[in-house]
Write a protein that holds these residues in place. Structure first.
Motif, PDB file in Angstrom:
ATOM      1  N   ALA A   1       0.832  -1.211   0.000  1.00  0.00           N
ATOM      2  CA  ALA A   1       0.000   0.000   0.000  1.00  0.00           C
ATOM      3  C   ALA A   1       0.860   1.253   0.000  1.00  0.00           C
ATOM      4  CB  ALA A   1      -0.929  -0.001   1.215  1.00  0.00           C
ATOM      5  N   LEU A   2       1.942   1.216   0.749  1.00  0.00           N
ATOM      6  CA  LEU A   2       2.846   2.358   0.814  1.00  0.00           C
ATOM      7  C   LEU A   2       3.460   2.627  -0.558  1.00  0.00           C
ATOM      8  CD1 LEU A   2       4.246   4.483   2.561  1.00  0.00           C
ATOM      9  CD2 LEU A   2       5.927   2.745   3.202  1.00  0.00           C
ATOM     10  N   TRP A   3       3.995   1.574  -1.194  1.00  0.00           N
ATOM     11  CA  TRP A   3       4.606   1.750  -2.509  1.00  0.00           C
ATOM     12  C   TRP A   3       3.562   2.104  -3.565  1.00  0.00           C
ATOM     13  CZ3 TRP A   3       9.135   2.978  -4.250  1.00  0.00           C
ATOM     14  CH2 TRP A   3      10.246   2.800  -3.412  1.00  0.00           C
ATOM     15  N   SER A   4       2.373   1.571  -3.454  1.00  0.00           N
ATOM     16  CA  SER A   4       1.305   1.914  -4.390  1.00  0.00           C
ATOM     17  C   SER A   4       1.006   3.408  -4.306  1.00  0.00           C
ATOM     18  CB  SER A   4       0.050   1.099  -4.072  1.00  0.00           C
ATOM     19  OG  SER A   4      -1.002   1.461  -4.931  1.00  0.00           O
ATOM     20  N   THR A   5       0.951   3.936  -3.100  1.00  0.00           N
ATOM     21  CA  THR A   5       0.709   5.367  -2.905  1.00  0.00           C
ATOM     22  C   THR A   5       1.839   6.195  -3.501  1.00  0.00           C
ATOM     23  OG1 THR A   5      -0.548   4.927  -0.887  1.00  0.00           O
ATOM     24  CG2 THR A   5       0.306   7.163  -1.161  1.00  0.00           C
ATOM     25  N   ILE A   6       3.059   5.767  -3.268  1.00  0.00           N
ATOM     26  CA  ILE A   6       4.217   6.492  -3.809  1.00  0.00           C
ATOM     27  C   ILE A   6       4.182   6.479  -5.335  1.00  0.00           C
ATOM     28  CG2 ILE A   6       6.731   6.454  -4.048  1.00  0.00           C
ATOM     29  CD1 ILE A   6       6.778   5.361  -1.116  1.00  0.00           C
ATOM     30  N   ILE A   7       4.008   5.302  -5.919  1.00  0.00           N
ATOM     31  CA  ILE A   7       3.994   5.163  -7.378  1.00  0.00           C
ATOM     32  C   ILE A   7       2.852   5.988  -7.976  1.00  0.00           C
ATOM     33  CG2 ILE A   7       3.625   3.550  -9.303  1.00  0.00           C
ATOM     34  CD1 ILE A   7       6.387   3.182  -8.097  1.00  0.00           C
ATOM     35  N   ASP A   8       1.679   5.936  -7.343  1.00  0.00           N
ATOM     36  CA  ASP A   8       0.526   6.678  -7.854  1.00  0.00           C
ATOM     37  C   ASP A   8       0.758   8.186  -7.837  1.00  0.00           C
ATOM     38  OD1 ASP A   8      -0.791   4.306  -8.287  1.00  0.00           O
ATOM     39  OD2 ASP A   8      -2.122   4.487  -6.550  1.00  0.00           O
ATOM     40  N   ASN A   9       1.636   8.659  -6.983  1.00  0.00           N
ATOM     41  CA  ASN A   9       1.908  10.086  -6.859  1.00  0.00           C
ATOM     42  C   ASN A   9       3.158  10.515  -7.617  1.00  0.00           C
ATOM     43  OD1 ASN A   9      -0.153  11.408  -5.087  1.00  0.00           O
ATOM     44  ND2 ASN A   9       0.368   9.615  -3.867  1.00  0.00           N
ATOM     45  N   CYS A  10       3.597   9.693  -8.537  1.00  0.00           N
ATOM     46  CA  CYS A  10       4.769  10.016  -9.357  1.00  0.00           C
ATOM     47  C   CYS A  10       4.355  10.115 -10.817  1.00  0.00           C
ATOM     48  CB  CYS A  10       5.843   8.927  -9.219  1.00  0.00           C
ATOM     49  SG  CYS A  10       6.621   8.885  -7.622  1.00  0.00           S
ATOM     50  N   GLU A  11       5.039  10.990 -11.514  1.00  0.00           N
ATOM     51  CA  GLU A  11       4.865  11.077 -12.953  1.00  0.00           C
ATOM     52  C   GLU A  11       6.106  10.490 -13.603  1.00  0.00           C
ATOM     53  OE1 GLU A  11       4.144  15.114 -14.084  1.00  0.00           O
ATOM     54  OE2 GLU A  11       2.526  15.336 -12.624  1.00  0.00           O
ATOM     55  N   ARG A  12       5.887   9.685 -14.631  1.00  0.00           N
ATOM     56  CA  ARG A  12       7.007   9.097 -15.350  1.00  0.00           C
ATOM     57  C   ARG A  12       7.091   9.723 -16.731  1.00  0.00           C
ATOM     58  NH1 ARG A  12       4.736   6.641 -11.893  1.00  0.00           N
ATOM     59  NH2 ARG A  12       2.930   5.887 -12.989  1.00  0.00           N
ATOM     60  N   ASN A  13       8.301  10.016 -17.138  1.00  0.00           N
ATOM     61  CA  ASN A  13       8.529  10.592 -18.458  1.00  0.00           C
ATOM     62  C   ASN A  13       9.172   9.559 -19.365  1.00  0.00           C
ATOM     63  OD1 ASN A  13       7.578  13.090 -17.594  1.00  0.00           O
ATOM     64  ND2 ASN A  13       9.578  13.697 -16.854  1.00  0.00           N
ATOM     65  N   GLY A  14       8.579   8.380 -19.426  1.00  0.00           N
ATOM     66  CA  GLY A  14       9.114   7.319 -20.266  1.00  0.00           C
ATOM     67  C   GLY A  14       9.967   6.341 -19.471  1.00  0.00           C
ATOM     68  N   TYR A  15      10.491   5.384 -20.193  1.00  0.00           N
ATOM     69  CA  TYR A  15      11.313   4.328 -19.600  1.00  0.00           C
ATOM     70  C   TYR A  15      12.641   4.274 -20.323  1.00  0.00           C
ATOM     71  CZ  TYR A  15       6.810   2.739 -17.810  1.00  0.00           C
ATOM     72  OH  TYR A  15       5.595   2.663 -17.197  1.00  0.00           O
ATOM     73  N   PRO A  16      13.722   3.991 -19.599  1.00  0.00           N
ATOM     74  CA  PRO A  16      14.996   3.769 -20.292  1.00  0.00           C
ATOM     75  C   PRO A  16      14.850   2.521 -21.174  1.00  0.00           C
ATOM     76  CG  PRO A  16      15.308   3.895 -17.899  1.00  0.00           C
ATOM     77  CD  PRO A  16      13.840   3.881 -18.169  1.00  0.00           C
ATOM     78  N   GLU A  17      14.934   2.700 -22.477  1.00  0.00           N
ATOM     79  CA  GLU A  17      14.636   1.628 -23.419  1.00  0.00           C
ATOM     80  C   GLU A  17      15.477   0.370 -23.210  1.00  0.00           C
ATOM     81  OE1 GLU A  17      12.093   1.228 -25.577  1.00  0.00           O
ATOM     82  OE2 GLU A  17      11.345   3.094 -24.712  1.00  0.00           O
ATOM     83  N   GLU A  18      16.777   0.529 -22.977  1.00  0.00           N
ATOM     84  CA  GLU A  18      17.636  -0.651 -22.818  1.00  0.00           C
ATOM     85  C   GLU A  18      17.248  -1.453 -21.580  1.00  0.00           C
ATOM     86  OE1 GLU A  18      22.324  -1.792 -22.208  1.00  0.00           O
ATOM     87  OE2 GLU A  18      21.837   0.071 -23.258  1.00  0.00           O
ATOM     88  N   LYS A  19      16.995  -0.753 -20.477  1.00  0.00           N
ATOM     89  CA  LYS A  19      16.580  -1.461 -19.259  1.00  0.00           C
ATOM     90  C   LYS A  19      15.225  -2.121 -19.451  1.00  0.00           C
ATOM     91  CE  LYS A  19      19.052   0.952 -15.644  1.00  0.00           C
ATOM     92  NZ  LYS A  19      18.948   1.698 -14.407  1.00  0.00           N
ATOM     93  N   LEU A  20      14.311  -1.418 -20.087  1.00  0.00           N
ATOM     94  CA  LEU A  20      12.984  -1.987 -20.332  1.00  0.00           C
ATOM     95  C   LEU A  20      13.109  -3.248 -21.182  1.00  0.00           C
ATOM     96  CD1 LEU A  20       9.929  -1.841 -20.032  1.00  0.00           C
ATOM     97  CD2 LEU A  20       9.895  -0.330 -22.041  1.00  0.00           C
ATOM     98  N   GLU A  21      13.923  -3.184 -22.206  1.00  0.00           N
ATOM     99  CA  GLU A  21      14.125  -4.349 -23.070  1.00  0.00           C
ATOM    100  C   GLU A  21      14.744  -5.512 -22.290  1.00  0.00           C
ATOM    101  OE1 GLU A  21      16.609  -5.638 -27.054  1.00  0.00           O
ATOM    102  OE2 GLU A  21      16.119  -3.521 -26.772  1.00  0.00           O
ATOM    103  N   ASN A  22      15.733  -5.210 -21.445  1.00  0.00           N
ATOM    104  CA  ASN A  22      16.359  -6.264 -20.628  1.00  0.00           C
ATOM    105  C   ASN A  22      15.356  -6.904 -19.682  1.00  0.00           C
ATOM    106  OD1 ASN A  22      18.890  -5.978 -21.782  1.00  0.00           O
ATOM    107  ND2 ASN A  22      19.621  -4.568 -20.217  1.00  0.00           N
ATOM    108  N   PHE A  23      14.563  -6.082 -18.990  1.00  0.00           N
ATOM    109  CA  PHE A  23      13.570  -6.619 -18.059  1.00  0.00           C
ATOM    110  C   PHE A  23      12.541  -7.449 -18.816  1.00  0.00           C
ATOM    111  CE2 PHE A  23      13.792  -3.709 -14.100  1.00  0.00           C
ATOM    112  CZ  PHE A  23      15.165  -3.840 -14.076  1.00  0.00           C
ATOM    113  N   TYR A  24      12.066  -6.923 -19.948  1.00  0.00           N
ATOM    114  CA  TYR A  24      11.097  -7.653 -20.756  1.00  0.00           C
ATOM    115  C   TYR A  24      11.672  -9.003 -21.173  1.00  0.00           C
ATOM    116  CZ  TYR A  24       8.698  -9.272 -24.885  1.00  0.00           C
ATOM    117  OH  TYR A  24       8.056 -10.075 -25.792  1.00  0.00           O
ATOM    118  N   ASN A  25      12.893  -9.010 -21.683  1.00  0.00           N
ATOM    119  CA  ASN A  25      13.519 -10.256 -22.143  1.00  0.00           C
ATOM    120  C   ASN A  25      13.646 -11.269 -21.013  1.00  0.00           C
ATOM    121  OD1 ASN A  25      13.729  -9.414 -24.809  1.00  0.00           O
ATOM    122  ND2 ASN A  25      15.796  -8.591 -24.526  1.00  0.00           N
TER     123      ASN A  25
END
Length: 186
Positions: free
Chosen positions: A14-38
């Motif tokens: 619940a704590l992390w959900s609140t934190i994440i919900d109150n953050c704005e993201r300006n995209g994802y680092p593509e290489e990290k996203l690709e690595n995590f996805y893979n």
């Protein structure tokens, strides 16, 4: 004892959900996203292939028999990758803002404790296990743990009983912070 662990886990979520919900993201680092996805896709494709083989089936046939498709597996893996990356991005932003870091000596100590805790033969075996992971994966994981400790200590989220209300079983979750934090690609 299990109930306390479950409550702690629910509280942290619940704590992390609140934190994440109150953050704005300006995209994802593509290489990290690709690595995590893979990593997610490789894991789930291997898992479903293994289960399929137990039933004498191929991967695609197993998915079809379970009303799934490879495209849906890929979609779920991308969602999971983005979710994990969000946590790391936010944790890194908090670490930067609060000047939370881990020295080389602390890294060695944390790695040594994991080697001992998980019965690796030595540090080399441990490091080889993580060799295929993204650069700084272990550091970011340890930073995440440190940020979790910080957030739990410093949070303002509380759960209180509304004893004055007619329905005493009603609970209210409140947070004092609604500030938005912006994370950027790193």
């Amino acid at each position: 004892e299990q109930n306390v662990a479950d409550q702690k886990s629910a509280y942290e979520a619940a704590l992390w959900s609140t934190i994440i919900d109150n953050c704005e993201r300006n995209g994802y680092p593509e290489e990290k996203l690709e690595n995590f996805y893979n990593e997610y896709y490789s894991y789930y494709k291997d898992y479903y292939s293994y289960v399929a083989s137990m039933y004498g089936m191929e991967y695609e046939a197993f998915l079809k028999a379970n009303n799934m498709t490879d495209a849906k597996v890929q979609e779920n893996c991308m969602t999971s990758a983005k979710g994990e990356l969000e946590y790391l991005m936010v944790a890194n932003a908090i670490a930067k803002a609060e000047k939370i870091s881990i020295s080389d000596k602390e890294m060695e100590s944390l790695e040594s404790s994991i080697v001992e805790e998980h019965s690796y033969a030595d540090i080399e075996e441990f490091e080889s296990e993580y060799a295929g992971y993204a650069e700084n994966y272990l550091y970011e994981t340890f930073i995440f743990d440190e940020v979790c400790k910080f957030v739990e200590k410093e949070n303002t989220m509380v759960i209180t009983d509304k004893a004055d209300d007619k329905d005493e079983s009603e609970k209210e979750t409140t947070t004092e912070s609604s500030e938005k934090e912006t994370t950027t690609e790193s």
